[in-house]
Design an enzyme around this catalytic site. Structure first.
Site, short mmCIF file in Angstrom:
data_model
loop_
_atom_site.label_atom_id
_atom_site.label_comp_id
_atom_site.label_asym_id
_atom_site.label_seq_id
_atom_site.Cartn_x
_atom_site.Cartn_y
_atom_site.Cartn_z
N LYS A 186 42.11 -19.53 23.96
CA LYS A 186 41.85 -18.45 24.93
C LYS A 186 41.17 -17.27 24.26
O LYS A 186 40.47 -16.49 24.92
CB LYS A 186 43.14 -18.03 25.63
N THR B 30 44.45 -11.73 28.03
CA THR B 30 43.55 -11.49 26.91
C THR B 30 42.14 -11.16 27.38
O THR B 30 41.41 -10.42 26.72
CB THR B 30 43.53 -12.70 25.96
#
Length: 331
Positions: free
Chosen positions: A187, A244
């Site tokens: 990610k 994120t």
């Protein structure tokens, strides 16, 4: 009860503060000067300013002092330092001792997940990992957060769950170590790309597309490596991806913004002044995509931007004008 935290960066310091709600904590730093400074200031001014360490956190440069007598050892060094840190730890970890790695990344060169690195260097230990949407800045302030603890043995995962659970930090369990680790590592690449999109001045549509198609890439590679597809729809997959890609707490997103604004990789890393795991992960993920024969166009373009000097705007154009596809392909 005593817990050891190996690695005194932002995330390691935040987890030390979290664990200090229930246990005495020894926080290890690789530099004696840093551990002395943390003991003196009672605050990690570089990575977690404003968060005062409780009295039951002791900071040390002595690995033996930290690990001996600890019921659990939490590892939080940057991924490039995982193996050297594990080698240092090995002589002090007792047979059957539990190590939970909270760093997110892939070892460059070997392309091994970090849990495999620790298992190789500390074979006498039980290895677990913990991941999920959890910015250090928020965890240290007691903001309600959820993570997933994974181990091949469910009893080990449940042990980690019991250690970490409190009224502001909820932990789920899993036996899909590969899925939890790959979601956490990959990610960061997509967060870099989301930041590049922001730096280019693109909008929410673009970021949503990057996150959705990025998750498809992450899932394809993870499944090819033996992970379960459903793991990537959980906390360590889409949950971590959302936080994120959208938060300014994310150093990966901040680095991407600078790249999108035209900064070089070297200038970007100097300005962020912290390890940007997405840079290391991008190179490793691209190599893994070749190894497993998995199509990862966003990751491929990220590598061209990072390591070949490709214009971010050209990379977006090439992604937008790829051959036509159907959305739902068999994973």
């Amino acid at each position: 009860m005593k817990a050891a935290v190996i690695g005194s960066g932002g995330w390691g310091s935040a987890v030390a503060v979290l664990l200090a709600r229930k246990y005495d904590v020894c926080l290890w730093s690789w530099q004696r000067e840093e551990s002395d400074r943390l003991n003196r200031d009672r605050e990690n001014k570089d990575f977690l300013p404003g968060i005062i360490f409780p009295d039951n956190i002791v900071c040390s440069h002595d690995m033996r002092e930290c690990i001996e007598g600890a019921e659990i050892t939490v590892t939080a060094p940057p991924s490039p330092a995982a193996r050297t840190t594990a080698k240092q730890m090995s002589r002090y970890v007792k047979e059957g001792g539990v190590i939970v790695n909270i760093s997110k990344g892939i070892e460059e060169g070997s392309l091994k997940r970090l849990s495999r690195v620790y298992a190789e260097e500390i074979p006498q230990a039980k290895i677990a990992v913990m991941s999920g949407p959890s910015h250090a800045e928020e965890v240290s302030r007691g903001v309600p957060t959820t993570n997933v603890a994974a181990a091949e043995d469910i009893k080990t995962a449940e042990y980690v769950q019991d250690i970490f659970m409190n009224d502001v930090f909820r932990v789920y369990t899993s036996t899909d170590v590969t899925g939890v680790e790959m979601g956490g590592a990959l990610k960061n690449i997509i967060a870099l790309c989301a930041g590049i999109s922001d730096g280019l001045g693109f909008g929410d549509n673009t970021k949503a597309a990057l996150m959705t198609r990025g998750l498809a890439e992450i899932t394809r590679l993870g499944v090819a490596m033996g992970a379960r597809a459903e793991t990537f729809s959980g906390l360590s997959g889409v949950g971590d991806l959302i936080v994120t890609c959208t938060s300014m707490h994310s150093r990966n997103r901040r680095a991407g913004i600078l790249l999108g604004k035209g900064k070089s990789l070297e200038e970007t890393l100097d300005e962020v002044h912290m390890v940007v795991e997405g840079v290391n992960a991008a190179k490793a993920a691209y190599a893994l995509s070749k190894k497993y024969g998995v199509e990862m166009p966003i990751t491929a373009e990220a590598n061209k931007i990072l390591f070949e000097g490709k214009s971010p705007r050209d990379a977006v154009m090439d992604l937008m004008t790829r051959d036509k596809k159907t959305e739902h392909r068999k994973i």
